[in-house]
Design an enzyme around this catalytic site. Structure first.
Site, PDB file in Angstrom:
ATOM      1  N   ASN A 107       0.866  -1.190  -0.074  1.00  0.00           N
ATOM      2  CA  ASN A 107       0.049   0.037  -0.052  1.00  0.00           C
ATOM      3  C   ASN A 107       0.773   1.282  -0.029  1.00  0.00           C
ATOM      4  O   ASN A 107       0.454   2.300  -0.561  1.00  0.00           O
ATOM      5  CB  ASN A 107      -0.918   0.066   1.209  1.00  0.00           C
ATOM      6  N   SER A 138      -7.027   6.394   0.540  1.00  0.00           N
ATOM      7  CA  SER A 138      -8.467   6.055   1.251  1.00  0.00           C
ATOM      8  C   SER A 138      -9.026   7.025   2.095  1.00  0.00           C
ATOM      9  O   SER A 138      -8.040   8.001   2.548  1.00  0.00           O
ATOM     10  CB  SER A 138      -8.151   4.596   1.912  1.00  0.00           C
ATOM     11  N   TYR A 151      -3.457  -0.948   7.957  1.00  0.00           N
ATOM     12  CA  TYR A 151      -3.953  -0.554   6.741  1.00  0.00           C
ATOM     13  C   TYR A 151      -4.122   1.211   6.716  1.00  0.00           C
ATOM     14  O   TYR A 151      -3.822   1.832   5.778  1.00  0.00           O
ATOM     15  CB  TYR A 151      -5.294  -1.302   6.606  1.00  0.00           C
ATOM     16  N   LYS A 155      -2.163   3.757   4.365  1.00  0.00           N
ATOM     17  CA  LYS A 155      -3.153   4.940   3.344  1.00  0.00           C
ATOM     18  C   LYS A 155      -2.850   6.394   3.704  1.00  0.00           C
ATOM     19  O   LYS A 155      -2.800   7.190   2.766  1.00  0.00           O
ATOM     20  CB  LYS A 155      -4.482   4.414   3.389  1.00  0.00           C
TER      21      LYS A 155
HETATM   22  N1  LIG Z   1     -13.290  -0.918  -1.677  1.00  0.00           N
HETATM   23  C1  LIG Z   1     -12.957   0.097  -0.704  1.00  0.00           C
HETATM   24  O1  LIG Z   1     -13.844   0.213   0.243  1.00  0.00           O
HETATM   25  C2  LIG Z   1     -11.923   1.023  -0.816  1.00  0.00           C
HETATM   26  C3  LIG Z   1     -11.846   2.259  -0.062  1.00  0.00           C
HETATM   27  C4  LIG Z   1     -10.811   2.923  -0.112  1.00  0.00           C
HETATM   28  C5  LIG Z   1      -9.665   2.589  -0.975  1.00  0.00           C
HETATM   29  N2  LIG Z   1      -9.650   1.390  -1.330  1.00  0.00           N
HETATM   30  C6  LIG Z   1      -8.550   1.135  -2.241  1.00  0.00           C
HETATM   31  O2  LIG Z   1      -8.874   0.976  -3.575  1.00  0.00           O
HETATM   32  C7  LIG Z   1      -7.743  -0.054  -4.129  1.00  0.00           C
HETATM   33  C8  LIG Z   1      -8.666  -0.905  -4.758  1.00  0.00           C
HETATM   34  O3  LIG Z   1      -9.384  -1.657  -3.797  1.00  0.00           O
HETATM   35  P1  LIG Z   1     -10.486  -2.507  -4.228  1.00  0.00           P
HETATM   36  O4  LIG Z   1     -11.496  -2.334  -3.024  1.00  0.00           O
HETATM   37  O5  LIG Z   1     -10.676  -2.573  -5.428  1.00  0.00           O
HETATM   38  O6  LIG Z   1      -9.852  -4.016  -3.875  1.00  0.00           O
HETATM   39  P2  LIG Z   1      -9.315  -5.252  -4.656  1.00  0.00           P
HETATM   40  O7  LIG Z   1      -9.027  -6.415  -3.786  1.00  0.00           O
HETATM   41  O8  LIG Z   1     -10.779  -5.729  -5.460  1.00  0.00           O
HETATM   42  O9  LIG Z   1      -8.290  -4.794  -5.602  1.00  0.00           O
HETATM   43  C9  LIG Z   1      -6.995  -4.494  -5.354  1.00  0.00           C
HETATM   44  C10 LIG Z   1      -6.011  -4.692  -6.264  1.00  0.00           C
HETATM   45  O10 LIG Z   1      -4.794  -4.377  -5.957  1.00  0.00           O
HETATM   46  C11 LIG Z   1      -4.127  -5.497  -6.728  1.00  0.00           C
HETATM   47  N3  LIG Z   1      -2.792  -5.637  -6.110  1.00  0.00           N
HETATM   48  C12 LIG Z   1      -2.894  -6.160  -4.735  1.00  0.00           C
HETATM   49  N4  LIG Z   1      -1.382  -6.504  -4.326  1.00  0.00           N
HETATM   50  C13 LIG Z   1      -0.860  -6.132  -5.532  1.00  0.00           C
HETATM   51  C14 LIG Z   1       0.712  -6.266  -5.680  1.00  0.00           C
HETATM   52  N5  LIG Z   1       1.389  -6.635  -4.791  1.00  0.00           N
HETATM   53  N6  LIG Z   1       1.116  -5.821  -6.800  1.00  0.00           N
HETATM   54  C15 LIG Z   1       0.310  -5.316  -7.773  1.00  0.00           C
HETATM   55  N7  LIG Z   1      -1.212  -5.259  -7.587  1.00  0.00           N
HETATM   56  C16 LIG Z   1      -1.575  -5.811  -6.535  1.00  0.00           C
HETATM   57  C17 LIG Z   1      -5.108  -6.555  -6.901  1.00  0.00           C
HETATM   58  O11 LIG Z   1      -4.463  -7.521  -7.810  1.00  0.00           O
HETATM   59  C18 LIG Z   1      -6.014  -5.751  -7.258  1.00  0.00           C
HETATM   60  O12 LIG Z   1      -6.206  -5.350  -8.509  1.00  0.00           O
HETATM   61  C19 LIG Z   1      -6.924  -0.341  -3.010  1.00  0.00           C
HETATM   62  O13 LIG Z   1      -5.696   0.471  -2.748  1.00  0.00           O
HETATM   63  C20 LIG Z   1      -7.839   0.033  -1.604  1.00  0.00           C
HETATM   64  O14 LIG Z   1      -6.956   0.054  -0.525  1.00  0.00           O
HETATM   65  C21 LIG Z   1     -10.719   0.609  -1.465  1.00  0.00           C
HETATM   66  C1  LIG Z   2     -15.373  -2.294   4.781  1.00  0.00           C
HETATM   67  C2  LIG Z   2     -14.116  -1.619   5.099  1.00  0.00           C
HETATM   68  C3  LIG Z   2     -13.211  -1.158   3.960  1.00  0.00           C
HETATM   69  C4  LIG Z   2     -11.974  -0.530   4.136  1.00  0.00           C
HETATM   70  C5  LIG Z   2     -11.512   0.014   3.026  1.00  0.00           C
HETATM   71  C6  LIG Z   2     -11.223   1.602   3.239  1.00  0.00           C
HETATM   72  O1  LIG Z   2      -9.872   1.899   2.503  1.00  0.00           O
END
Ligand SMILES: NC(=O)c1ccc[n+]([C@@H]2O[C@H](COP(=O)([O-])OP(=O)(O)OC[C@H]3O[C@@H](n4cnc5c(N)ncnc54)[C@H](O)[C@@H]3O)[C@@H](O)[C@H]2O)c1
Ligand SMILES: CCCCCCO
Length: 254
Positions: A107, A138, A151, A155
Site C-alpha cells: 500500500n 483512502s 492498513y 493509506k
Molecule cells: N473498497 C473500498 O472500500 C476501498 C476504499 C478506499 C480505498 N480502497 C483502495 O482501492 C484500491 C482497490 O481496492 P478494491 O476495493 O478494488 O480491492 P481489490 O482487492 O478488488 O483490488 C485490489 C487491487 O490491488 C491489486 N494488488 C494487490 N496486491 C498487489 C501487488 N502486490 N502488486 C500489484 N497489484 C496488487 C490487486 O490485484 C487488485 O487489482 C486499494 O488500494 C484499496 O486500498 C478501497
Molecule cells: C469495509 C472496510 C473497507 C476499508 C477500505 C477503506 O480503504
C-alpha cells in the site's frame, strides 16, 4: 485532462474499483490503456478491448513489491512502445492487518517505488516531459478505521507522499492528486482481519453503514482524472466526489 487519445498506465486496473474504473476510462477513448496487475485476467482484458475497439488495451503482470530496478525495466518496455505516457494510476492495495509488512510493502512502498521509477522517464530536470500521477489512497488516510491501524496508516502514508509529490511539481514537472474512496463494495471489504484481532467483526460492523458501489466510485474517479487538479485530495464517498481541504497544523516555511 481529457482522457481521449491519452496514454494511461493503471496499476491494479483489474481489481474491484480498478476494473470498473478501467471500463469507464476505456469508454472515454484513450489511445492506450496499459494495465499492470498481479492478477492475470484475460477475459477482463478482452472485455475492455470489446468495449471500445479504438482503444489499445495491453496487460503486463506486475507486483508492486518488486525492486525499483525491475519496475524501471518494465516501464522502459512500455515507454519504448508508447513513446509517451500521460497518466500513471497507482491503485494496488491489500486489507489484512495480520499481514503487517506486506500491507506496508504493497500500500505504501509499492506506490512510492512505482512513482520513483517513472520519474526517470518524466522528470523535467532530466529533459523529461513531466506527467500526472493519481494515487488511490483512502478515506482511512484522513481518519483511521482504528481496528485496522496498519492498513489505515499505510493509506495515510500514501496520502502524505502524494501531497508532497504535488508540492514538488514545480521542480519535477510531475503533478499528483489522491483518490480517496469511502467504503466501496468490492471483494476487498467483504471480510478482513483486524490488527491482533481487536475486532473480529470489523467488516460486518462497517458494512452495516451506507456504502457505495464500485461503479459509482469509478464514475467519480474519471471526473477526478478529467479535473486534473494538482494537489487535490479527492473524497469519493457514498456516490459523491468532493475535493477536501487539508487542515494545516504546521508549516516548514521552505
Ligand atoms: N473498497 C473500498 O472500500 C476501498 C476504499 C478506499 C480505498 N480502497 C483502495 O482501492 C484500491 C482497490 O481496492 P478494491 O476495493 O478494488 O480491492 P481489490 O482487492 O478488488 O483490488 C485490489 C487491487 O490491488 C491489486 N494488488 C494487490 N496486491 C498487489 C501487488 N502486490 N502488486 C500489484 N497489484 C496488487 C490487486 O490485484 C487488485 O487489482 C486499494 O488500494 C484499496 O486500498 C478501497
Ligand atoms: C469495509 C472496510 C473497507 C476499508 C477500505 C477503506 O480503504
Amino acid at each position: 485532462m481529457a482522457i481521449a487519445n491519452k496514454n494511461i498506465i493503471f496499476v491494479a486496473g483489474l481489481g474491484g474499483i480498478g476494473f470498473d474504473t478501467s471500463r469507464e476510462i476505456v469508454k472515454s477513448g484513450p489511445k492506450n490503456l496499459v494495465i499492470l496487475d498481479r492478477i492475470d485476467n484475460p477475459a477482463a482484458i478482452a472485455e475492455l478491448k470489446a468495449l471500445n475497439p479504438k482503444v489499445t488495451v495491453t496487460f503486463y503482470p506486475y507486483d508492486v513489491t518488486v525492486p525499483v530496478a525491475e519496475t524501471t525495466k518494465l516501464l522502459k518496455t512500455i515507454f519504448d512502445k508508447l513513446k509517451t505516457v500521460d497518466l500513471l494510476i497507482n491503485g494496488a492495495g491489500i486489507l489484512d492487518d495480520y499481514q503487517i509488512e506486506r500491507t506496508i510493502a504493497v500500500n505504501f512502498t509499492g506506490t512510492v517505488n512505482t512513482t520513483t521509477a517513472i520519474m526517470a522517464f518524466w522528470d523535467k530536470r532530466k529533459g523529461g516531459p513531466g506527467g500526472v500521477i493519481a494515487n488511490i489512497c483512502s478515506v482511512t488516510g484522513f481518519n483511521a478505521i482504528y481496528q485496522v491501524p496498519v492498513y489505515s496508516a499505510s493509506k495515510a502514508a500514501a496520502l502524505s507522499f502524494t501531497n508532497s509529490l504535488a508540492k514538488l511539481a514545480p521542480i519535477t514537472g510531475v503533478t499528483a492528486y489522491s483518490i480517496n474512496p469511502g467504503i466501496t463494495k468490492t471483494t476487498l471489504v467483504h471480510k478482513f482481519n483486524s490488527w491482533l484481532d481487536v475486532e473480529p467483526r470489523v467488516a460486518e460492523l462497517l458494512l452495516e453503514h451506507p456504502t457505495q458501489t464500485s461503479l459509482e466510485c469509478a464514475q467519480n474517479f474519471v471526473k477526478a482524472i478529467e479535473a486534473n487538479q494538482n494537489g487535490a485530495i479527492w473524497k469519493l464517498d457514498l456516490g459523491t466526489l468532493e475535493a477536501i481541504e487539508w487542515t494545516k497544523h504546521w508549516d516548514s516555511h521552505i
